[in-house]
Design a protein around this motif. Structure first.
Motif, PDB file in Angstrom:
ATOM      1  N   THR A 119     -23.191 -36.853 -12.065  1.00 53.38           N
ATOM      2  CA  THR A 119     -24.056 -37.487 -11.073  1.00 53.38           C
ATOM      3  C   THR A 119     -25.437 -36.864 -11.037  1.00 53.38           C
ATOM      4  OG1 THR A 119     -23.196 -35.992  -9.409  1.00 53.38           O
ATOM      5  CG2 THR A 119     -22.147 -38.147  -9.588  1.00 53.38           C
ATOM      6  N   GLU A 120     -25.703 -35.914 -11.891  1.00 52.14           N
ATOM      7  CA  GLU A 120     -26.942 -35.151 -11.729  1.00 52.14           C
ATOM      8  C   GLU A 120     -27.995 -35.565 -12.740  1.00 52.14           C
ATOM      9  OE1 GLU A 120     -26.351 -31.002 -11.634  1.00 52.14           O
ATOM     10  OE2 GLU A 120     -25.028 -31.090  -9.895  1.00 52.14           O
ATOM     11  N   GLY A 121     -29.197 -35.588 -12.263  1.00 45.72           N
ATOM     12  CA  GLY A 121     -30.338 -35.802 -13.137  1.00 45.72           C
ATOM     13  C   GLY A 121     -30.963 -34.481 -13.526  1.00 45.72           C
ATOM     14  N   ASP A 122     -32.198 -34.520 -13.934  1.00 46.27           N
ATOM     15  CA  ASP A 122     -32.781 -33.357 -14.581  1.00 46.27           C
ATOM     16  C   ASP A 122     -34.275 -33.342 -14.301  1.00 46.27           C
ATOM     17  OD1 ASP A 122     -33.021 -31.189 -16.120  1.00 46.27           O
ATOM     18  OD2 ASP A 122     -32.893 -32.230 -18.046  1.00 46.27           O
ATOM     19  N   ILE A 123     -34.831 -32.151 -14.241  1.00 47.58           N
ATOM     20  CA  ILE A 123     -36.281 -32.008 -14.128  1.00 47.58           C
ATOM     21  C   ILE A 123     -36.752 -31.177 -15.304  1.00 47.58           C
ATOM     22  CG2 ILE A 123     -38.173 -31.085 -12.758  1.00 47.58           C
ATOM     23  CD1 ILE A 123     -36.556 -31.533 -10.312  1.00 47.58           C
ATOM     24  N   SER A 183     -41.651 -22.067 -18.543  1.00 46.47           N
ATOM     25  CA  SER A 183     -40.219 -21.830 -18.333  1.00 46.47           C
ATOM     26  C   SER A 183     -39.955 -21.259 -16.949  1.00 46.47           C
ATOM     27  CB  SER A 183     -39.693 -20.886 -19.412  1.00 46.47           C
ATOM     28  OG  SER A 183     -40.000 -19.555 -19.094  1.00 46.47           O
ATOM     29  N   TRP A 184     -40.913 -20.502 -16.438  1.00 45.97           N
ATOM     30  CA  TRP A 184     -40.743 -19.969 -15.087  1.00 45.97           C
ATOM     31  C   TRP A 184     -40.723 -21.101 -14.060  1.00 45.97           C
ATOM     32  CZ3 TRP A 184     -44.924 -19.837 -11.383  1.00 45.97           C
ATOM     33  CH2 TRP A 184     -44.583 -19.217 -10.182  1.00 45.97           C
ATOM     34  N   ILE A 185     -41.627 -22.058 -14.223  1.00 42.52           N
ATOM     35  CA  ILE A 185     -41.662 -23.174 -13.277  1.00 42.52           C
ATOM     36  C   ILE A 185     -40.387 -23.993 -13.386  1.00 42.52           C
ATOM     37  CG2 ILE A 185     -42.854 -25.318 -12.716  1.00 42.52           C
ATOM     38  CD1 ILE A 185     -45.411 -23.971 -13.536  1.00 42.52           C
ATOM     39  N   ARG A 186     -39.923 -24.190 -14.612  1.00 43.03           N
ATOM     40  CA  ARG A 186     -38.701 -24.965 -14.797  1.00 43.03           C
ATOM     41  C   ARG A 186     -37.539 -24.288 -14.105  1.00 43.03           C
ATOM     42  NH1 ARG A 186     -38.155 -24.991 -20.416  1.00 43.03           N
ATOM     43  NH2 ARG A 186     -39.767 -26.581 -20.600  1.00 43.03           N
ATOM     44  N   LEU A 227     -37.993 -24.453 -10.207  1.00 41.43           N
ATOM     45  CA  LEU A 227     -37.737 -25.768  -9.615  1.00 41.43           C
ATOM     46  C   LEU A 227     -36.242 -26.056  -9.606  1.00 41.43           C
ATOM     47  CD1 LEU A 227     -40.531 -28.068 -11.036  1.00 41.43           C
ATOM     48  CD2 LEU A 227     -40.255 -27.255  -8.717  1.00 41.43           C
ATOM     49  N   ARG A 228     -35.552 -25.630 -10.645  1.00 43.05           N
ATOM     50  CA  ARG A 228     -34.116 -25.916 -10.700  1.00 43.05           C
ATOM     51  C   ARG A 228     -33.343 -25.031  -9.738  1.00 43.05           C
ATOM     52  NH1 ARG A 228     -33.648 -26.520 -17.215  1.00 43.05           N
ATOM     53  NH2 ARG A 228     -34.360 -28.679 -17.333  1.00 43.05           N
ATOM     54  N   SER A 229     -33.748 -23.778  -9.635  1.00 47.79           N
ATOM     55  CA  SER A 229     -32.950 -22.862  -8.834  1.00 47.79           C
ATOM     56  C   SER A 229     -33.276 -22.965  -7.353  1.00 47.79           C
ATOM     57  CB  SER A 229     -33.177 -21.424  -9.303  1.00 47.79           C
ATOM     58  OG  SER A 229     -34.511 -21.050  -9.040  1.00 47.79           O
ATOM     59  N   SER A 230     -34.454 -23.442  -7.011  1.00 55.68           N
ATOM     60  CA  SER A 230     -34.842 -23.399  -5.602  1.00 55.68           C
ATOM     61  C   SER A 230     -34.243 -24.539  -4.812  1.00 55.68           C
ATOM     62  CB  SER A 230     -36.357 -23.458  -5.486  1.00 55.68           C
ATOM     63  OG  SER A 230     -36.804 -24.723  -5.888  1.00 55.68           O
ATOM     64  N   ARG A 231     -33.626 -25.483  -5.467  1.00 56.41           N
ATOM     65  CA  ARG A 231     -33.052 -26.638  -4.777  1.00 56.41           C
ATOM     66  C   ARG A 231     -34.109 -27.376  -3.967  1.00 56.41           C
ATOM     67  NH1 ARG A 231     -27.943 -28.291  -6.483  1.00 56.41           N
ATOM     68  NH2 ARG A 231     -27.648 -26.677  -8.037  1.00 56.41           N
TER      69      ARG A 231
END
Lengths: 353, 411
Positions: free
Chosen positions: B123-127, B213-216, B219-223
């Motif tokens: 069910t998950e998308g991606d950034i 890579s830091w931004i990626r 963004l993924r970890s911060s929910r």
């Protein structure tokens, strides 16, 4: 990145078919969609002149240019810089002033000096992905067989070389997606007659254009912005260079009411031969270029009345060709007015003609 | 002929600036000093507790966030400006164009793709994040967007010294202008070049891929965005949001500017209305509002045998945004380098010059408004921080998160 990617087989979603058919069917040169709700990147904080923009009607006629916003000295890290917003086409130009060849960063390969021009699209955003996908060369991935159109991998990367694309049905698709190499060369050809470099073997001027968003007329905006940035950098120039373009559209001319009656009488066969004529429109957008039968672009030095670049895609009759030239030339003259205004007053402008 | 007259008028206009400034004839000395001896140059200011642009140590530059700048090719976009315009807007002289100098400016825009979700997370998308630079960003960037190390001192931009003079004239703080004027006369007497630093540490170039890579990761970890928001059909299709960030002008602290721009672009993002036909997603353009969509509904009703499913367009539901704060750690050169004497200078929101001098000794803290530290990075080996300083950095991060949240979300 591949380790963390959760999605596979990505593709660009295309617009639904029904809508695209509707939009191509009806084109009225006398009410073209205008984009006055457009938000500008107000770098300075000075308000763009919104008063006259609001008074304009929402549709523009065949001879009207799009709204334009010019700004110079937009970047602190360049000797000269400019921002051009030409309708939805937005780009920034940076000029690194006359400097010795050996500290040039852009023409590391060829050690000669002189003028160096580079045009780049902003990755993923510079060219609209859906339009790119519609005109992609991969026929086996076309929308009919597998459903979602896929863009070739090269086009998805940062280097957007659109020369890989086929013209996907439209005659003037190459005019709509000028690729970076072609644009760079043409920009050089447009500017080099105007720039005076005293010792071109030792000095070089670098012009870098970043296309943030393209909507037709990228070359025009690039030439305009490069002229502005070169003046801003204090490079000696014979004249500024302005560019304008015009498109020849094939328009169905039969009035619908008379057509309907004649259909009833059964004399449609004769009608179809002369049912369209050609209309020349100034400053076409990307969608208009994709529907056009021919596009003409010129760049000229307005004070010397000399043309530096002349480009024509597609086919057009002699009459409409000369009309298109006139219209493109008028566009150049108008642009020259705004360019002068921006340089003298430091203000942008909005255009209607 | 008219062109030559325009050029003439333009140069006259600039002449006014330089005439109005008394020290303008000597500005190039300051510029050369700054380019050749950045450590000494900065020390002239930090020894008197001020920074070269007149800020105190703990002040960041004013932040301007502008959303929806690209409405055509992307589904959400934002531009973040650190410094520049808003601070100078109070002055109402004619040369306002010139004072947007010295501003870090970053543009971010979202494009969308459809992909097949991983079977583990159906069910998950991606950034995805792409960060690019170009020669636009600064004189040290080459055509591929890589920054070369700053030792090529040939790239001094001496072209804008009159502008710098204009800027300094408007600084209202008397000690600051005194410093720069004294500095100017001092250099003329050649009193400062007697003790140059022996080894000049090479300034670390901005690593675009590292920031990307830091931004990626952040963004993924911060929910900030729940990945299940990006699902379309479980197991069949999901959105991939591609955030393209471009450094337009690099005047230091692109870390903060890039992450802020990414967050602002994501909050501006509006997922378009789609129709799903046998697993293929197509976008329904409803720019004209209700008329078109009702037409399309009739249209889809006609061809009933094809199973067409519709999803409404929507904005994303956002979590608390991750707000970064970057602080450069400057070794205090007044004191000896004894471990007990911990007098580091912490410069909030460093400029390019300050980053160069700090040579990679930087703390980045990412906080959100729920009083949580999302990330804390201290980079560089030449600096040590005490626990008190770490706590202070955290406090500043929380304050910044509270301050900036409404700008990111609201626009």
């Amino acid at each position: 990145m591949s380790a963390t990617a959760t999605l596979t087989n990505c593709y660009v979603p295309l617009p639904a078919i029904s809508h695209s058919l509707e939009s191509t069917a009806a084109f009225d040169p006398f009410s073209r969609p205008s984009d006055h709700h457009n938000t500008t990147i107000a770098l300075v904080g000075q308000q763009p002149s919104t008063a006259d923009a609001a008074s304009n009607e929402q549709r523009r006629g065949p001879r009207t240019l799009r709204q334009i916003h010019l700004e110079h000295s937009a970047l602190s890290q360049s000797n000269g810089s400019s921002l051009v917003e030409w309708g939805h086409t937005k780009l920034m130009v940076s000029v690194r002033g006359p400097r010795p060849v050996n500290c040039s960063s852009m023409n590391a390969a060829n050690n000669g000096g002189g003028l160096v021009c580079e045009v780049r699209y902003m990755p993923h955003v510079g060219i609209r992905m859906e339009t790119l996908a519609q005109h992609s060369l991969s026929q086996d991935f076309s929308s009919k067989t597998s459903g979602g159109a896929r863009i070739p991998r090269d086009a998805l990367g940062t280097a957007q070389d659109t020369s890989l694309l086929s013209s996907g049905g439209s005659l003037c698709a190459p005019a709509a997606f000028l690729d970076e190499t072609y644009l760079s060369h043409r920009l050089y050809e447009a500017l080099s007659p105007a720039v005076i470099l005293k010792d071109s073997s030792k000095m070089c001027v670098e012009v870098f254009v970043e296309v943030l968003q393209s909507d037709g007329g990228v070359f025009n905006a690039a030439v305009l912005g490069a002229s502005l940035a070169l003046v801003d950098a204090g490079v000696a120039m014979r004249d500024v260079v302005c560019a304008g373009s015009a498109a020849v559209m094939k328009v169905e001319t039969t009035l619908t009411t008379t057509d309907a009656t004649q259909v009833g009488k059964g004399v449609t066969a004769k009608q179809t031969d002369s049912s369209h004529h050609h209309v020349v429109i100034a400053d076409p957008t990307e969608e208009e270029i994709l529907q056009a039968s021919g596009v003409l672009t010129i760049a000229l030095m307005p004070n010397w009345k000399e043309v530096t670049v002349w480009d024509q895609f597609g086919k057009m009759s002699m009459d409409s060709s000369s009309e298109a030239i006139e219209l493109a030339r008028d566009g150049c003259v108008t642009m020259h007015k705004f360019l002068k205004n921006c340089l003298l007053n430091g203000a942008g402008g909005s255009s209607a003609r | 002929m008219a062109a030559s007259s325009t050029a003439h008028l333009y140069s006259q206009g600039e002449g006014e600036f330089s005439c109005s400034n008394t020290t303008s004839g000597q500005e190039w000395i300051l510029d050369a000093y700054r380019a050749l001896e950045p450590r000494n140059y900065l020390h002239e200011f930090t020894s008197q507790n001020v920074r070269p642009d007149g800020r105190p140590y703990s002040a960041s530059r004013p932040i301007t966030i502008l959303q929806s700048i690209f409405t055509r090719n992307s589904y959400g976009s934002a531009m973040v400006t650190l410094g520049g315009a808003s601070s100078s807007s109070s002055n109402t002289s004619s040369g306002s164009t010139i004072r947007t100098m010295e501003a870090t400016r970053v543009i971010a825009a979202c494009t969308i793709l459809v992909g097949q979700p991983n079977p583990a997370t159906p069910t998950e998308g991606d950034i995805d994040v792409t960060l690019t630079a170009s020669p636009l960003s600064g004189p040290r960037f080459d055509i591929m967007g890589r920054e070369t190390a700053g030792d090529s001192s040939t790239s001094i931009s001496l072209g804008n010294y009159h502008l710098a003079g204009q800027q300094q004239q408007q600084q209202q703080q008397p000690p600051y202008s005194q410093i720069s004027e004294n500095l100017c006369s001092d250099i003329l007497k050649n009193s400062h070049l007697q003790q140059p630093y022996q080894q000049q540490p090479s300034s670390s170039p901005t690593d675009v891929k590292e920031i990307e890579s830091w931004i990626r990761r952040t963004l993924r970890s911060s929910r900030f965005i729940n990945p299940t928001e990006l699902g379309i059909e479980p197991g069949v299709s999901a959105w991939r949001i591609r955030v393209s960030i471009h450094i337009v002008n690099h005047e230091g602290n692109v870390w903060d500017a890039s992450l802020l721009a990414a967050c602002a672009a994501l909050s501006d993002l509006r997922i378009p209305m789609v129709e799903i036909e046998r697993g293929v997603v197509r976008i329904v353009k409803n720019e004209d509002g209700e008329g078109t969509s009702s037409n399309d509904l009739q249209h889809s009703g006609k061809k009933k045998k094809k199973k067409v499913q519709r999803r409404e367009g929507r904005s994303l539901t956002l979590g608390p945004p991750p707000v970064p704060l970057t602080i450069a750690i400057l070794p205090n050169s007044n004191t000896d380098d004894s471990p007990s004497n911990n007098t580091r200078i912490l410069l909030v929101d460093p400029t390019h010059l300050e980053e160069d001098v700090a040579s990679g000794n930087i703390v980045t803290v990412v906080c959100n408004t729920k009083e949580e530290i999302v990330e804390f990075h201290k980079k560089g080996s030449g600096s040590r921080l005490s626990m008190e300083q770490v706590a202070a950095v955290g406090c500043m991060g929380f304050g910044r998160a509270r301050e900036l949240e409404k700008f990111i979300i609201g626009g």
